[in-house]
Scaffold this motif. Structure first.
Motif, mmCIF file in Angstrom:
data_model
loop_
_atom_site.group_PDB
_atom_site.id
_atom_site.type_symbol
_atom_site.label_atom_id
_atom_site.label_comp_id
_atom_site.label_asym_id
_atom_site.label_seq_id
_atom_site.Cartn_x
_atom_site.Cartn_y
_atom_site.Cartn_z
ATOM 1 N N ARG A 473 45.077 39.632 52.083
ATOM 2 C CA ARG A 473 45.824 40.463 51.140
ATOM 3 C C ARG A 473 45.555 39.967 49.727
ATOM 4 N NH1 ARG A 473 51.875 40.463 53.239
ATOM 5 N NH2 ARG A 473 51.572 38.257 52.830
ATOM 6 N N ALA A 474 45.574 40.854 48.800
ATOM 7 C CA ALA A 474 45.289 40.491 47.407
ATOM 8 C C ALA A 474 46.543 40.643 46.567
ATOM 9 C CB ALA A 474 44.181 41.386 46.858
ATOM 10 N N LEU A 475 46.758 39.675 45.671
ATOM 11 C CA LEU A 475 47.779 39.857 44.643
ATOM 12 C C LEU A 475 47.076 40.458 43.440
ATOM 13 C CD1 LEU A 475 50.787 39.324 43.858
ATOM 14 C CD2 LEU A 475 49.882 37.439 42.501
ATOM 15 N N THR A 476 47.311 41.715 43.185
ATOM 16 C CA THR A 476 46.580 42.423 42.137
ATOM 17 C C THR A 476 47.451 42.636 40.906
ATOM 18 O OG1 THR A 476 47.219 44.552 43.121
ATOM 19 C CG2 THR A 476 45.087 43.627 43.761
ATOM 20 N N ALA A 477 46.826 42.475 39.746
ATOM 21 C CA ALA A 477 47.456 42.853 38.488
ATOM 22 C C ALA A 477 47.320 44.349 38.316
ATOM 23 C CB ALA A 477 46.796 42.124 37.334
ATOM 24 N N VAL A 478 48.369 44.967 37.821
ATOM 25 C CA VAL A 478 48.437 46.432 37.781
ATOM 26 C C VAL A 478 48.579 46.898 36.338
ATOM 27 C CG1 VAL A 478 49.881 48.400 38.412
ATOM 28 C CG2 VAL A 478 49.373 46.634 40.102
ATOM 29 N N GLY A 479 47.892 48.020 36.032
ATOM 30 C CA GLY A 479 48.030 48.597 34.704
ATOM 31 C C GLY A 479 47.315 49.917 34.606
ATOM 32 N N ARG A 480 47.135 50.397 33.357
ATOM 33 C CA ARG A 480 46.443 51.659 33.127
ATOM 34 C C ARG A 480 44.952 51.406 32.925
ATOM 35 N NH1 ARG A 480 51.013 52.685 29.503
ATOM 36 N NH2 ARG A 480 52.529 54.003 30.590
ATOM 37 N N ALA A 481 44.142 52.266 33.498
ATOM 38 C CA ALA A 481 42.688 52.122 33.416
ATOM 39 C C ALA A 481 42.063 53.245 32.594
ATOM 40 C CB ALA A 481 42.084 52.098 34.814
ATOM 41 N N GLY A 482 42.809 53.774 31.668
ATOM 42 C CA GLY A 482 42.304 54.885 30.878
ATOM 43 C C GLY A 482 43.095 56.141 31.173
ATOM 44 N N PRO A 483 42.785 57.230 30.490
ATOM 45 C CA PRO A 483 43.542 58.481 30.671
ATOM 46 C C PRO A 483 43.548 58.938 32.123
ATOM 47 C CG PRO A 483 42.081 58.630 28.764
ATOM 48 C CD PRO A 483 41.722 57.371 29.470
ATOM 49 N N GLY A 484 44.750 58.996 32.710
ATOM 50 C CA GLY A 484 44.899 59.525 34.059
ATOM 51 C C GLY A 484 44.547 58.569 35.180
ATOM 52 N N TRP A 485 44.256 57.298 34.901
ATOM 53 C CA TRP A 485 43.878 56.342 35.942
ATOM 54 C C TRP A 485 44.748 55.093 35.858
ATOM 55 C CZ3 TRP A 485 39.960 56.858 39.652
ATOM 56 C CH2 TRP A 485 39.133 57.971 39.518
ATOM 57 N N SER A 486 44.991 54.482 37.030
ATOM 58 C CA SER A 486 45.657 53.177 37.118
ATOM 59 C C SER A 486 44.732 52.209 37.836
ATOM 60 C CB SER A 486 46.977 53.293 37.886
ATOM 61 O OG SER A 486 47.904 54.095 37.183
ATOM 62 N N PHE A 487 44.953 50.910 37.609
ATOM 63 C CA PHE A 487 44.131 49.909 38.283
ATOM 64 C C PHE A 487 45.000 48.888 39.010
ATOM 65 C CE2 PHE A 487 44.831 47.800 34.135
ATOM 66 C CZ PHE A 487 45.194 46.506 34.541
ATOM 67 N N ALA A 488 44.403 48.286 40.033
ATOM 68 C CA ALA A 488 44.955 47.113 40.716
ATOM 69 C C ALA A 488 43.801 46.124 40.811
ATOM 70 C CB ALA A 488 45.490 47.476 42.099
ATOM 71 N N PHE A 489 43.901 44.991 40.122
ATOM 72 C CA PHE A 489 42.756 44.091 39.925
ATOM 73 C C PHE A 489 43.095 42.688 40.409
ATOM 74 C CE2 PHE A 489 40.090 41.148 37.654
ATOM 75 C CZ PHE A 489 38.871 41.796 37.487
ATOM 76 N N GLU A 490 42.182 42.090 41.160
ATOM 77 C CA GLU A 490 42.339 40.693 41.585
ATOM 78 C C GLU A 490 41.141 39.872 41.108
ATOM 79 O OE1 GLU A 490 43.076 37.904 45.529
ATOM 80 O OE2 GLU A 490 41.743 39.636 45.680
ATOM 81 N N PRO A 491 41.369 38.855 40.278
ATOM 82 C CA PRO A 491 40.273 37.963 39.904
ATOM 83 C C PRO A 491 40.077 36.886 40.974
ATOM 84 C CG PRO A 491 42.258 37.315 38.759
ATOM 85 C CD PRO A 491 42.611 38.541 39.571
#
Length: 629
Positions: A473-491
């Protein structure tokens, strides 16, 4: 200051008179004569006496000490700890009389600096000028000479733990001792002693008032210079004002906002900044008296509450009026990763900022806000300070460059060994960040975790981890990825990519929308390293690219710009960069580098990125336990 006899005479006369006027029954018996004559110095040394000293020493004296002797053959009360400074009759070679070269700077080695080498020889060759002192050495070094022939002065005392303090010349040393005299007397006044008031203090206090207006008008460099001089003289208002400028420039060493933490008008703005720095340096320690100098019991009680809020990342800086509304808007932008837009919002509102009272120069309280504080980089601090505020006239500075690179290609430029050298992320179209848990969370979670730094988020995640390792499982940072998109990112994913067991969380999340999944690990040899890209829509994979070593697999109708040639690891990052750039163009997406590395973002724990072991499959867990002899 110059070093002519006339200038020395004017300087020393002013010092003597201010010293005499500051004595209020606390002078000693040896001070009777300088009090009566209002003169800390002595009759001038003749040219003949100066030459006799030079002949005895075998050196021509440095210009500023030589011209000083021609005005006063010695000096009393040089600062607070030297009671008698040598003239022509009592200057002598020190010859390392106390054996200090053994300890300061210690034994020289290949890492020793030129400054260390100068200091090591200083003790044996310097001229000793202190005659009576509080164990403070004053040494004039003929081995440390500048282009004008001035010898450096070093001072050191056993009760001072640091290395010796260096002054470029005897004149520079005397000016510092004059300032020290002012500091000590101003400190006595602040503690309820007699008022220390003279022409010098009044001129300095006027410069502090002018500096405040300069600072509000954006002329912070001129203000900082004037305030620094006033601080050196111990003027009571100067430190609190100067520290506000220093903190916004990114300086934290010895920033205490002296005097302001004791004032309830400013405590709400200043105290959290000191508490935030305390947490940064000593996260688990409680607050001590020196952390909030002069604070009242009420302020200390409030500080304990703020301490916990800052540790948990829940503290919120507030302000009044239009600027306060901009702070709220900027925080909302920053919490979803749009830190550049957050800064633009704050910057546009700076002219509307208003101080709490006359000792307030700028919204320094922003530095304590967990979401907004990281935005105030030293460059942006300069931009903030250079922007006229509180209705003051002045020129608005040009905007500083944004901190986030555009698009996604920057991910391929991250150096190996850094936080983002490997990564994986999910992009979801048409879904706001708060809705992501309902699509990708590993359980019934429907809410995001509170914003956290990458380090804090990962530590909390590991502490709560209780699932089998295969689940990944990943602990992802969440935010906006530009107009109309969201992101979930794990470094830096802890698991490696295995296409045989990989299950993209984007498949389930794509029902009713479209998702992009990317997983990258840099190559270390011909067999390692991978890059995976897949696009899903309405619960089905539309196309995918997986590159590992010299092999590349394409599934579905992969657009030509997103295809990955099988050229091997030596061109892996080059192709990755090209594909990421094309991906950003294709979908109009971006990822916020600054927020992912230095900011605070909401987090969510995703469902497993790998399937469970099937029939006949197994997995091995290796646990490393520290050995204790």
């Amino acid at each position: 200051m110059t070093d002519t006899s006339e200038d020395w005479r004017s300087f020393l006369t002013r010092w003597s008179h201010e010293w005499a006027d500051a004595q209020h029954g606390d002078a000693t018996e040896r001070d009777e004569e300088p009090l009566r004559t209002r003169r800390l110095g002595f009759p001038p040394a003749s040219e003949e006496r100066i030459r006799e000293l030079e002949q005895r020493l075998g050196h021509r004296l440095p210009p500023s000490y030589r011209s000083f002797l021609a005005v006063s053959d010695g000096w009393r009360h040089a600062g607070g700890f030297v009671w008698l400074l040598a003239g022509t009759g009592r200057a002598r070679w020190h010859e390392d009389a106390a054996g200090l070269s053994e300890y300061s700077p210690g034994e020289l080695d290949e890492d020793s600096t030129p400054e260390d080498e100068l200091l090591a020889g200083m003790w044996g060759r310097a001229l000793q000028l202190d005659v009576e002192s509080d164990a403070l050495y004053v040494l004039l070094d003929p081995g440390d000479v500048d282009d004008t022939g001035e010898w450096a002065v070093y001072t050191w005392a056993p009760w001072h733990a640091d290395l010796p303090t260096r002054y470029g010349s005897f004149r520079t040393f005397m000016e510092a001792m004059y300032r020290e005299f002012h500091q000590l007397r101003a400190g006595d006044s602040a503690q309820g002693g007699p008022v220390f008031d003279n022409t010098t203090t009044r001129a300095l206090d006027a410069s502090v008032t002018a500096a405040r207006l300069d600072a509000l008008g954006g002329r912070y460099e001129r203000a900082a210079a004037a305030l620094a001089e006033a601080v050196a003289f111990g003027r009571p208002r100067a430190r609190g004002l100067h520290d506000q400028i220093r903190r916004l420039l990114g300086e934290t060493y010895l920033v205490s906002f002296r005097g302001l933490t004791a004032d309830p008008v400013y405590a709400a703005e200043i105290m959290p900044v000191l508490v935030a720095e305390h947490v940064r340096m000593r996260r688990d320690a409680g607050l001590a008296a020196h952390d909030l100098p002069g604070a009242s019991d009420a302020v200390r009680a409030a500080a304990d509450e703020v301490l916990e809020q800052i540790r948990e990342g829940t503290y919120r800086h507030t302000a009044e009026g239009p600027f306060g509304r901009a702070v709220e808007e900027a925080r909302e932008l920053a919490r979803w990763g749009d830190t550049d837009a957050a800064w633009h919002t704050l910057r546009a509102a700076l002219p509307d900022w208003r101080p709490l009272s006359p000792e307030h120069l700028a919204p320094v309280g922003l530095c304590a806000d967990p979401l907004l504080g990281p935005l105030i980089t030293p460059d942006r601090g300069r931009e903030l300070l250079a922007t006229p505020r509180a209705g003051q006239p002045g020129d608005t500075p040009p905007p500083s460059a944004d901190l986030d690179p555009p698009g996604l290609a920057w991910l391929a430029d991250e150096p190996s060994g850094t936080l983002l050298a490997s990564y994986r992320f999910l992009l979801v179209e048409g879904v706001a960040p708060p809705r992501l848990p309902s699509l990708i969370a590993d359980d019934e979670t429907t809410a995001l975790n509170a914003p956290a730094t990458p380090w804090d988020g990962r530590m909390r995640f590991r502490a709560a981890e209780s699932v089998p390792p295969w689940a990944d499982r990943a602990l992802t940072a969440v935010g906006r990825a530009g107009p109309g998109w969201s992101f979930a990112f794990e470094p830096g994913p802890g698991a490696g990519f295995d296409e045989r067991r990989f299950v993209s969380p984007g498949l389930a999340a794509s029902r009713g929308t479209r998702t992009v999944t990317v997983w990258s690990a840099p190559p270390r040899d011909q067999r390692s390293g991978c890059f995976h890209l897949s696009v899903a829509e309405n619960g089905e994979e539309r196309y995918a690219v997986t590159a590992r070593g010299t092999t590349t697999e394409h599934r579905g109708r992969v657009p030509e710009p997103l295809r990955f040639p099988p050229d091997g690891p030596d061109k892996h990052r080059q192709h990755e960069r090209r594909v990421l750039a094309a991906l950003a163009t294709e979908f109009g997406v971006r990822l916020p580098r600054f927020a992912l590395t230095q900011g605070r973002l909401h987090t969510v724990r995703t469902r497993p990125w790998n399937r469970a072991p099937g029939p006949g499959e197994s997995y091995l867990t290796i646990r490393l336990v520290p050995h204790r002899p």
